[in-house]
Design a protein around this motif. Structure first.
Motif, PDB file in Angstrom:
ATOM      1  N   ARG A  19      15.535 -30.165 -39.687  1.00  0.00           N
ATOM      2  CA  ARG A  19      15.619 -31.548 -39.217  1.00  0.00           C
ATOM      3  C   ARG A  19      14.509 -32.420 -39.801  1.00  0.00           C
ATOM      4  NH1 ARG A  19      13.771 -34.771 -34.970  1.00  0.00           N
ATOM      5  NH2 ARG A  19      15.318 -36.287 -34.198  1.00  0.00           N
ATOM      6  N   ALA A  20      13.279 -31.919 -39.795  1.00  0.00           N
ATOM      7  CA  ALA A  20      12.165 -32.703 -40.326  1.00  0.00           C
ATOM      8  C   ALA A  20      12.351 -32.987 -41.812  1.00  0.00           C
ATOM      9  CB  ALA A  20      10.846 -31.964 -40.092  1.00  0.00           C
ATOM     10  N   ILE A  23      15.145 -35.687 -42.250  1.00  0.00           N
ATOM     11  CA  ILE A  23      14.677 -37.032 -41.925  1.00  0.00           C
ATOM     12  C   ILE A  23      13.763 -37.556 -43.029  1.00  0.00           C
ATOM     13  CG2 ILE A  23      13.270 -38.387 -40.322  1.00  0.00           C
ATOM     14  CD1 ILE A  23      14.301 -36.562 -38.090  1.00  0.00           C
ATOM     15  N   THR A  24      12.873 -36.690 -43.524  1.00  0.00           N
ATOM     16  CA  THR A  24      11.981 -37.087 -44.613  1.00  0.00           C
ATOM     17  C   THR A  24      12.772 -37.524 -45.835  1.00  0.00           C
ATOM     18  OG1 THR A  24      10.242 -35.585 -43.859  1.00  0.00           O
ATOM     19  CG2 THR A  24      10.156 -36.290 -46.159  1.00  0.00           C
ATOM     20  N   LEU A  27      14.617 -40.938 -45.276  1.00  0.00           N
ATOM     21  CA  LEU A  27      13.727 -42.095 -45.305  1.00  0.00           C
ATOM     22  C   LEU A  27      13.229 -42.385 -46.718  1.00  0.00           C
ATOM     23  CD1 LEU A  27      11.658 -41.449 -42.062  1.00  0.00           C
ATOM     24  CD2 LEU A  27      13.378 -43.227 -42.414  1.00  0.00           C
ATOM     25  N   ARG A  88       1.597 -40.647 -46.417  1.00  0.00           N
ATOM     26  CA  ARG A  88       2.233 -41.607 -45.509  1.00  0.00           C
ATOM     27  C   ARG A  88       1.630 -42.999 -45.673  1.00  0.00           C
ATOM     28  NH1 ARG A  88       4.352 -40.491 -39.923  1.00  0.00           N
ATOM     29  NH2 ARG A  88       4.922 -42.517 -39.087  1.00  0.00           N
ATOM     30  N   ALA A 193      11.165 -48.279 -40.559  1.00  0.00           N
ATOM     31  CA  ALA A 193      11.777 -46.985 -40.258  1.00  0.00           C
ATOM     32  C   ALA A 193      10.814 -45.837 -40.552  1.00  0.00           C
ATOM     33  CB  ALA A 193      13.064 -46.817 -41.064  1.00  0.00           C
ATOM     34  N   GLN A 195       7.535 -45.986 -40.444  1.00  0.00           N
ATOM     35  CA  GLN A 195       6.505 -45.979 -39.406  1.00  0.00           C
ATOM     36  C   GLN A 195       7.003 -45.294 -38.134  1.00  0.00           C
ATOM     37  OE1 GLN A 195       3.577 -47.093 -40.653  1.00  0.00           O
ATOM     38  NE2 GLN A 195       4.973 -47.387 -42.389  1.00  0.00           N
ATOM     39  N   LEU A 196       8.281 -45.461 -37.832  1.00  0.00           N
ATOM     40  CA  LEU A 196       8.826 -44.931 -36.588  1.00  0.00           C
ATOM     41  C   LEU A 196       9.213 -43.457 -36.687  1.00  0.00           C
ATOM     42  CD1 LEU A 196      11.120 -47.927 -35.538  1.00  0.00           C
ATOM     43  CD2 LEU A 196       8.993 -47.210 -34.420  1.00  0.00           C
ATOM     44  N   TRP A 197       9.750 -43.039 -37.826  1.00  0.00           N
ATOM     45  CA  TRP A 197      10.454 -41.753 -37.846  1.00  0.00           C
ATOM     46  C   TRP A 197       9.981 -40.741 -38.875  1.00  0.00           C
ATOM     47  CZ3 TRP A 197      14.653 -45.816 -37.861  1.00  0.00           C
ATOM     48  CH2 TRP A 197      14.981 -46.183 -36.551  1.00  0.00           C
ATOM     49  N   LEU A 198       9.070 -41.089 -39.770  1.00  0.00           N
ATOM     50  CA  LEU A 198       8.635 -40.081 -40.741  1.00  0.00           C
ATOM     51  C   LEU A 198       7.949 -38.933 -40.009  1.00  0.00           C
ATOM     52  CD1 LEU A 198       8.483 -39.431 -43.797  1.00  0.00           C
ATOM     53  CD2 LEU A 198       6.155 -40.374 -43.759  1.00  0.00           C
ATOM     54  N   PRO A 199       8.419 -37.696 -40.186  1.00  0.00           N
ATOM     55  CA  PRO A 199       7.841 -36.560 -39.459  1.00  0.00           C
ATOM     56  C   PRO A 199       6.390 -36.292 -39.846  1.00  0.00           C
ATOM     57  CG  PRO A 199      10.001 -36.009 -40.368  1.00  0.00           C
ATOM     58  CD  PRO A 199       9.583 -37.304 -40.988  1.00  0.00           C
TER      59      PRO A 199
END
Length: 293
Positions: A19-20, A23-24, A27, A88, A193, A195-199
């Motif tokens: 999952r991580a 998502i990475t 994004l 990041r 996005a 800022q909110l969701w990067l693992p």
């Protein structure tokens, strides 16, 4: 032909993205798509910009080259900044800088101003690739890394497809300035996005990074004939591809009399073929380890 044992182990150990990692990739894929839309939008707008500012082909070429100059100069510093300040942070600042200067492109009032804006725009985009690859490496297991990298980099072709399809209609309806305001907004959305969701990064073992004096470190890479041949190969590839990408829209509009929307559609065909191939390659990527000559 025999393969090193590492290749067979890597193929056997390949696992789906967790999952991580997914998502990475999503994004960074989105950020890279916006990256390409922002840098390619000017190719569609160049005839309109030239007409408004009275620019000849040489001056139009300088506008394009201002970006590539700073973009090339910032590749290595981008990696150094990512190592020092974290991937990041560098990815985030890169997105903000290039989005800001994409918007400022739409406010340019003179040729010299346009050159300066596009130069700084190139700085913002130039630090992104190394930071993005570091972000992928920090958030994926070794057996996932090449698949994740393949998907992330396939975004380049998708961005090249979308750029003319998005920019051309906007330019045709509302003018070239509005196209830069619109695509800059996409960058801000992707920044939010991230800022909110990067693992968070995965735990790293102490021995994962080789020191410059160790086998496989920087000295070995710089002494590699394979590395320098690949560098020359991609240098030549870049000259051809970016030369065509930069001038085909202008050629179609000014020499062939094709409408702005029509030239946008035609410009999207080659990258669409590349994108379809890139996605299939990315989906079948495997991790491999090869020796360096």
């Amino acid at each position: 032909m025999k393969h090193p044992p590492e290749v067979h182990r890597a193929k056997a150990d390949r696992t789906p993205l967790d999952r991580a990692a997914r998502i990475t990739v999503i994004l960074l894929f989105a950020a890279w798509v916006v990256d390409y839309i922002d840098r390619l939008a000017i190719n569609l707008a160049l005839p309109s910009i030239g007409a408004e500012f009275g620019l000849g082909h040489t001056q139009q070429g300088m506008v394009i080259s201002a970006f590539f100059l700073s973009y090339a100069l910032c590749q290595i510093p981008g990696g150094l900044l990512a190592d020092k300040f974290g991937s990041r942070r560098v990815v985030s600042w890169s997105l903000l800088i290039w989005s800001l200067f994409t918007a400022l492109t739409g406010t340019a009032w003179a040729f010299a101003v346009l050159l300066a804006i596009r130069f700084v725009f190139g700085v913002g985009q130039g630090v992104y690739p190394a930071a993005a690859m570091k972000a992928v490496a920090e958030r994926t297991a070794p057996e996932q890394r090449m698949t994740a990298t393949g998907w992330a980099q396939s975004s380049n072709a998708f961005g090249a497809v979308l750029a003319p399809l998005i920019a051309a209609p906007i330019i045709a309806l509302w003018g070239w300035r509005m196209s830069f305001f619109a695509v800059a907004g996409l960058g801000v959305l992707v920044w939010a996005a991230i800022q909110l969701w990067l693992p968070a990064t995965l735990p790293q073992s102490d021995d994962t990074e080789a020191r410059p004096d160790q086998p496989g470190g920087l000295r070995t890479v710089l002494a590699s004939g394979v590395m320098w041949r690949f560098t020359l190969m991609f240098f030549g590839y870049g000259i051809i591809v970016w030369g065509l990408n930069s001038w085909i829209p202008s050629y179609l509009q000014t020499e062939r009399g094709i409408s702005l929307t029509g030239s946008g559609l035609l410009s999207a065909i080659p990258p669409w073929l590349v994108a379809s191939r890139s996605s299939s390659v990315a989906s079948s990527s495997t991790v491999s380890a090869v020796g360096i000559d």
